[in-house]
Design a protein around this motif. Structure first.
Motif, mmCIF file in Angstrom:
data_model
loop_
_atom_site.group_PDB
_atom_site.id
_atom_site.type_symbol
_atom_site.label_atom_id
_atom_site.label_comp_id
_atom_site.label_asym_id
_atom_site.label_seq_id
_atom_site.Cartn_x
_atom_site.Cartn_y
_atom_site.Cartn_z
ATOM 1 N N LEU A 170 -83.408 11.730 -36.369
ATOM 2 C CA LEU A 170 -84.593 11.046 -35.854
ATOM 3 C C LEU A 170 -84.334 9.552 -35.683
ATOM 4 O O LEU A 170 -84.702 8.952 -34.661
ATOM 5 C CB LEU A 170 -85.765 11.265 -36.808
ATOM 6 C CG LEU A 170 -86.593 12.530 -36.677
ATOM 7 C CD1 LEU A 170 -87.637 12.586 -37.786
ATOM 8 C CD2 LEU A 170 -87.267 12.601 -35.326
ATOM 9 N N ASP A 181 -91.997 11.360 -30.402
ATOM 10 C CA ASP A 181 -92.193 12.762 -30.025
ATOM 11 C C ASP A 181 -90.923 13.350 -29.425
ATOM 12 O O ASP A 181 -90.539 14.493 -29.742
ATOM 13 C CB ASP A 181 -93.349 12.874 -29.038
ATOM 14 C CG ASP A 181 -94.660 12.399 -29.638
ATOM 15 O OD1 ASP A 181 -94.727 12.262 -30.881
ATOM 16 O OD2 ASP A 181 -95.614 12.158 -28.868
ATOM 17 N N VAL A 184 -88.447 13.942 -32.214
ATOM 18 C CA VAL A 184 -88.791 15.164 -32.956
ATOM 19 C C VAL A 184 -88.358 16.398 -32.181
ATOM 20 O O VAL A 184 -87.852 17.377 -32.748
ATOM 21 C CB VAL A 184 -90.306 15.185 -33.245
ATOM 22 C CG1 VAL A 184 -90.726 16.541 -33.797
ATOM 23 C CG2 VAL A 184 -90.665 14.091 -34.229
ATOM 24 N N PHE A 199 -90.731 20.977 -37.504
ATOM 25 C CA PHE A 199 -90.859 20.019 -36.411
ATOM 26 C C PHE A 199 -91.300 20.707 -35.122
ATOM 27 O O PHE A 199 -92.058 20.126 -34.330
ATOM 28 C CB PHE A 199 -89.539 19.278 -36.203
ATOM 29 C CG PHE A 199 -89.309 18.160 -37.191
ATOM 30 C CD1 PHE A 199 -90.249 17.156 -37.359
ATOM 31 C CD2 PHE A 199 -88.155 18.106 -37.950
ATOM 32 C CE1 PHE A 199 -90.053 16.128 -38.265
ATOM 33 C CE2 PHE A 199 -87.943 17.085 -38.861
ATOM 34 C CZ PHE A 199 -88.896 16.096 -39.023
#
Length: 306
Positions: A170, A181, A184, A199
């Motif tokens: 990440l 986003d 993820v 996730f």
């Protein structure tokens, strides 16, 4: 050569004509036989529809009755606890609250029957069989709970091991210019295991209309790992106060790796204590037999000779 070529072409033409006639619809008796065969298949389908399989005739009503009994025994207030255990276990495929309740009753009935049958073959007394049967019933009733607890413990251990790598990915993705986003999504796509599933679920919930903070909080509540709860809290606070996410991810990555190292050291220090029980019960008696056995036999022979 020309004659051979003509013969080959003639044989090919005959084969093509034969294949063409073979593909035509059957006539006369062949058509009647084909119709009877089709009606036989239709009859077989009707027979299968009229005679459902064993699972639909026996197992489904049995599971429904077990579910009704399980709901009476556990009560309506236990559904939230079972749902919580299912979330901690990662929601195994096919496991629902109704299935857990029905499995508790079925195991509480089937396990004592098997144990009592085995006890009767061994010729146990009535008191012993009654005590063993009651214990088997209790064990069978709580067997689904033990299974879910084992699954939850194993899943928490996997999350604790893979969380640092997921946070590192990440961090790298966010520092490379991706949004949170999209980062993820990269973790969910390029990794495997419980963290990737969590996730992925966060992304699906966000696509269904949940906010990022609510989806992250839900991910934290679905696990009992303290490191994951701390990470989720940090992300929610960073999102609420407008703190740069890359900086928070970098700090969280370092802290999670330190905690993972401390957890590994703690587990390593527990090994000598845990290994004492099998060492005393199984290994040392064998060593005593091998080492002291010949000396004891020699002493017995010496004293008996005297």
């Amino acid at each position: 050569m020309v004659l051979l070529l003509a013969l080959v072409l003639f044989a090919g033409a005959i084969a093509a004509v034969g294949a063409a006639f073979a593909k035509e619809e059957p006539q006369g008796l062949a058509r009647a036989l084909a119709a009877l065969e089709r009606s036989g298949h239709a009859g077989q389908a009707l027979v299968e529809e009229a005679d459902p399989p064993f699972a639909d005739r026996i197992l489904a009503p049995l599971q429904a009755r077990a579910l009704a009994v399980g709901r009476r025994l556990t009560g309506a207030d236990k559904a939230d606890g079972i749902r919580r255990r299912l979330d901690l276990a990662g929601n195994p495929h096919g496991w629902t609250i109704d299935r857990v309740l029905s499995m508790k009753v079925l195991c509480a009935v089937a396990l004592p029957v098997v144990v009592l049958a085995y006890g009767l073959l061994l010729g146990g007394s009535a008191t012993t069989l009654l005590a063993v049967g009651l214990g088997a019933a209790a064990l069978g009733f709580f067997a689904p709970d033990l299974y879910l607890h084992n699954k939850a413990s194993h899943r928490a251990d996997q999350i604790r091991r893979s969380l640092a790598d997921a946070v590192d990915l990440l961090t790298i993705s966010v520092e490379a210019g991706l949004g949170f986003d999209a980062a993820v999504q990269q973790v969910a796509r390029n990794t495997s295991g419980p963290m990737a599933e969590e996730f992925s679920r966060v992304l699906r919930e966000m696509q269904l209309g949940m906010s990022r903070s609510e989806a992250l909080k839900a991910m934290g509540t679905r696990s009992n790992v303290e490191d994951l709860s701390t990470f989720v809290g940090s992300m929610v606070q960073a999102d609420a106060f407008g703190i740069p996410i890359a900086q928070v991810l970098r700090v969280q990555s370092g802290e999670i790796r330190v905690k993972r190292r401390q957890y590994a050291e703690e587990k390593a220090q527990q090994v000598p204590v845990k290994i004492m029980i099998p060492l005393i019960l199984f290994i040392l008696p064998c060593l005593f037999v091998v080492v002291m056995g010949p000396a004891v036999l020699n002493a017995i022979d010496s004293f008996s000779a005297r």
